[in-house]
Enzyme design. Structure first.
Site, PDB file in Angstrom:
ATOM      1  N   ASP A 125     -43.920  17.917 -92.095  1.00 50.86           N
ATOM      2  CA  ASP A 125     -43.766  16.464 -92.062  1.00 50.86           C
ATOM      3  C   ASP A 125     -43.091  16.020 -93.377  1.00 50.86           C
ATOM      4  O   ASP A 125     -43.501  16.454 -94.462  1.00 50.86           O
ATOM      5  CB  ASP A 125     -45.169  15.844 -91.931  1.00 50.86           C
ATOM      6  CG  ASP A 125     -45.137  14.335 -91.796  1.00 50.86           C
ATOM      7  OD1 ASP A 125     -45.347  13.847 -90.673  1.00 50.86           O
ATOM      8  OD2 ASP A 125     -44.899  13.659 -92.814  1.00 50.86           O
ATOM      9  N   ASN A 133     -36.928   5.050 -95.625  1.00 49.97           N
ATOM     10  CA  ASN A 133     -36.524   4.015 -94.662  1.00 49.97           C
ATOM     11  C   ASN A 133     -36.537   2.637 -95.308  1.00 49.97           C
ATOM     12  O   ASN A 133     -35.601   1.844 -95.151  1.00 49.97           O
ATOM     13  CB  ASN A 133     -37.491   4.002 -93.472  1.00 49.97           C
ATOM     14  CG  ASN A 133     -37.076   4.979 -92.388  1.00 49.97           C
ATOM     15  OD1 ASN A 133     -35.916   5.340 -92.278  1.00 49.97           O
ATOM     16  ND2 ASN A 133     -38.037   5.404 -91.598  1.00 49.97           N
ATOM     17  N   HIS A 138     -32.940   2.495 -92.161  1.00 46.12           N
ATOM     18  CA  HIS A 138     -33.227   3.437 -91.073  1.00 46.12           C
ATOM     19  C   HIS A 138     -32.117   4.478 -90.866  1.00 46.12           C
ATOM     20  O   HIS A 138     -32.410   5.673 -90.709  1.00 46.12           O
ATOM     21  CB  HIS A 138     -33.461   2.634 -89.788  1.00 46.12           C
ATOM     22  CG  HIS A 138     -34.407   3.284 -88.841  1.00 46.12           C
ATOM     23  ND1 HIS A 138     -33.971   4.061 -87.800  1.00 46.12           N
ATOM     24  CD2 HIS A 138     -35.754   3.278 -88.785  1.00 46.12           C
ATOM     25  CE1 HIS A 138     -35.020   4.506 -87.130  1.00 46.12           C
ATOM     26  NE2 HIS A 138     -36.109   4.042 -87.703  1.00 46.12           N
ATOM     27  N   ASP A 142     -32.486   8.446 -90.812  1.00 46.88           N
ATOM     28  CA  ASP A 142     -32.025   9.335 -89.730  1.00 46.88           C
ATOM     29  C   ASP A 142     -31.225  10.506 -90.299  1.00 46.88           C
ATOM     30  O   ASP A 142     -31.368  11.645 -89.831  1.00 46.88           O
ATOM     31  CB  ASP A 142     -31.138   8.559 -88.743  1.00 46.88           C
ATOM     32  CG  ASP A 142     -31.952   7.749 -87.751  1.00 46.88           C
ATOM     33  OD1 ASP A 142     -33.194   7.854 -87.780  1.00 46.88           O
ATOM     34  OD2 ASP A 142     -31.346   7.007 -86.962  1.00 46.88           O
ATOM     35  N   GLU A 168     -40.887  12.043 -87.870  1.00 54.64           N
ATOM     36  CA  GLU A 168     -40.407  12.818 -89.020  1.00 54.64           C
ATOM     37  C   GLU A 168     -41.205  14.105 -89.139  1.00 54.64           C
ATOM     38  O   GLU A 168     -41.436  14.633 -90.209  1.00 54.64           O
ATOM     39  CB  GLU A 168     -40.403  11.973 -90.285  1.00 54.64           C
ATOM     40  CG  GLU A 168     -41.584  11.514 -91.016  1.00 54.64           C
ATOM     41  CD  GLU A 168     -42.904  11.172 -90.363  1.00 54.64           C
ATOM     42  OE1 GLU A 168     -43.005  11.078 -89.134  1.00 54.64           O
ATOM     43  OE2 GLU A 168     -43.849  10.998 -91.137  1.00 54.64           O
TER      44      GLU A 168
HETATM   45  N1  LIG Z   1     -35.202   6.684 -89.766  1.00 52.70           N
HETATM   46  C1  LIG Z   1     -36.171   7.059 -88.942  1.00 52.70           C
HETATM   47  N2  LIG Z   1     -37.452   6.811 -89.267  1.00 52.70           N
HETATM   48  C2  LIG Z   1     -38.432   7.215 -88.434  1.00 52.70           C
HETATM   49  C3  LIG Z   1     -38.162   7.852 -87.223  1.00 52.70           C
HETATM   50  N3  LIG Z   1     -39.327   8.131 -86.618  1.00 52.70           N
HETATM   51  C4  LIG Z   1     -40.312   7.686 -87.421  1.00 52.70           C
HETATM   52  N4  LIG Z   1     -39.784   7.121 -88.536  1.00 52.70           N
HETATM   53  C5  LIG Z   1     -40.469   6.516 -89.682  1.00 52.70           C
HETATM   54  O1  LIG Z   1     -41.183   7.514 -90.370  1.00 52.70           O
HETATM   55  C6  LIG Z   1     -42.133   6.856 -91.201  1.00 52.70           C
HETATM   56  C7  LIG Z   1     -43.403   7.653 -91.261  1.00 52.70           C
HETATM   57  O2  LIG Z   1     -44.194   7.125 -92.231  1.00 52.70           O
HETATM   58  P1  LIG Z   1     -45.694   7.532 -92.501  1.00 52.70           P
HETATM   59  O3  LIG Z   1     -46.280   8.149 -91.258  1.00 52.70           O
HETATM   60  O4  LIG Z   1     -46.378   6.354 -93.073  1.00 52.70           O
HETATM   61  O5  LIG Z   1     -45.621   8.666 -93.514  1.00 52.70           O
HETATM   62  P2  LIG Z   1     -44.756   8.928 -94.815  1.00 52.70           P
HETATM   63  O6  LIG Z   1     -44.179   7.700 -95.405  1.00 52.70           O
HETATM   64  O7  LIG Z   1     -43.781   9.994 -94.449  1.00 52.70           O
HETATM   65  O8  LIG Z   1     -45.816   9.474 -95.800  1.00 52.70           O
HETATM   66  P3  LIG Z   1     -46.580  10.839 -95.811  1.00 52.70           P
HETATM   67  O9  LIG Z   1     -46.406  11.491 -94.468  1.00 52.70           O
HETATM   68  O10 LIG Z   1     -47.997  10.474 -96.092  1.00 52.70           O
HETATM   69  O11 LIG Z   1     -45.975  11.645 -96.907  1.00 52.70           O
HETATM   70  C8  LIG Z   1     -42.297   5.442 -90.633  1.00 52.70           C
HETATM   71  O12 LIG Z   1     -41.704   4.538 -91.528  1.00 52.70           O
HETATM   72  C9  LIG Z   1     -41.503   5.491 -89.332  1.00 52.70           C
HETATM   73  O13 LIG Z   1     -40.891   4.256 -89.046  1.00 52.70           O
HETATM   74  C10 LIG Z   1     -36.788   8.090 -86.882  1.00 52.70           C
HETATM   75  O14 LIG Z   1     -36.435   8.642 -85.846  1.00 52.70           O
HETATM   76  N5  LIG Z   1     -35.841   7.666 -87.764  1.00 52.70           N
END
Ligand SMILES: Nc1nc2c(ncn2[C@@H]2O[C@H](COP(=O)(O)OP(=O)(O)OP(=O)(O)O)[C@@H](O)[C@H]2O)c(=O)[nH]1
Length: 244
Positions: A125, A133, A138, A142, A168
């Protein structure tokens, strides 16, 4: 010769398509065995035969050309159908953003491989991805996801399986039960991402790893690796944790 479309029935063969030709042939045969025929009648019969023979040749050539054309069209359509089927199958099983297996396909393929041979399951992850983001937008996020997928694809070769299970989050199934081998590979993936998955800001990922004997269900292997991933996040991120 007109080839009208009609249903075939053995009881009713329908009109004779060569009726005219049969008539001319019959007259020529009768003339051939007649002992009182003169040259004029012979010439007339030969003229009729020539006319109909030429017509038969013309029609046959036309029909052959038409059937060749129909065969070529059918081959081209078959080819198109095959291409479309492959595209459809690819789209149904691959993630549009990264080109790795999508969630459904990775669950399916990794599930089968686990049941048959077991394997090392990695769940990874991206760290603090939300910040990327939020700060850069965004589309930049991506591109980071795509860069991570490229790192994975470069290092992981078939029969290992790479898939994107969520936003992610990626899953890799390595065809090994050897602890050291699995740990070394997972560590290589971590390092490669930290060094090369360059985005608008430094990018790292956290990894959970589980070792699963043959017969393990996907959910169990995934659950163990996911719990290890949680510990990797809690432990400070950008690290590999092996499940207990
Ligand atoms: N650009 C983009 N963002 C995505 C996609 N799918 C999910 N996200 C974003 O991924 C982010 C995941 O954030 P969190 O689950 O809070 O985790 P994190 O910020 O990675 O933090 P940790 O996992 O704790 O290190 C969110 O902001 C989602 O909007 C995608 O296909 N594209």
């Amino acid at each position: 010769m007109t080839a009208s479309v009609r249903r075939y029935s053995p009881a009713d063969p329908g009109p004779d398509l060569f009726e005219q030709e049969a008539g001319v042939l019959q007259a020529a045969r009768a003339l051939y065995v007649a002992d009182d025929a003169d040259a004029e009648r012979y010439r007339a019969a030969l003229g009729d035969l020539t006319l109909h023979f030429e017509r038969l040749m013309r029609e046959t050539r036309r029909l052959i050309a038409r059937s060749d054309r129909a065969e070529r069209e059918m081959n081209a359509l078959n080819q198109q159908l095959q291409t479309l089927t492959q595209q459809l199958e690819y789209r149904a099983t691959h993630d549009a953003l990264t080109g790795v297996l999508n969630r459904g396909a990775v669950i399916d393929q990794a599930g089968q491989a686990l049941r048959r041979n077991g394997g090392a399951m990695i769940v990874l992850d991206i760290d603090h991805f939300k910040r990327i983001n939020d700060e850069f937008g965004h589309p930049a996020g991506d591109r980071v996801i795509q860069a991570i997928a490229r790192c994975l694809q470069e290092l992981v070769q078939a029969p290992a399986i790479v898939g994107r299970v969520g936003g992610e989050e990626f899953t890799v199934l390595l065809p090994t039960l050897a602890r050291d081998e699995a740990l070394t590979m997972t560590e290589r993936l971590r390092q490669r991402i930290a060094q090369e998955a360059t985005g608008p800001a430094p990018v790292t990922a956290s990894f959970g790893l589980s070792l699963n004997p043959p017969g393990t269900e996907f959910e169990l292997a995934y659950g163990l690796a996911d719990a290890a991933l949680y510990r990797a996040k809690r432990g400070g991120r950008n690290q590999v944790v092996l499940a207990d």
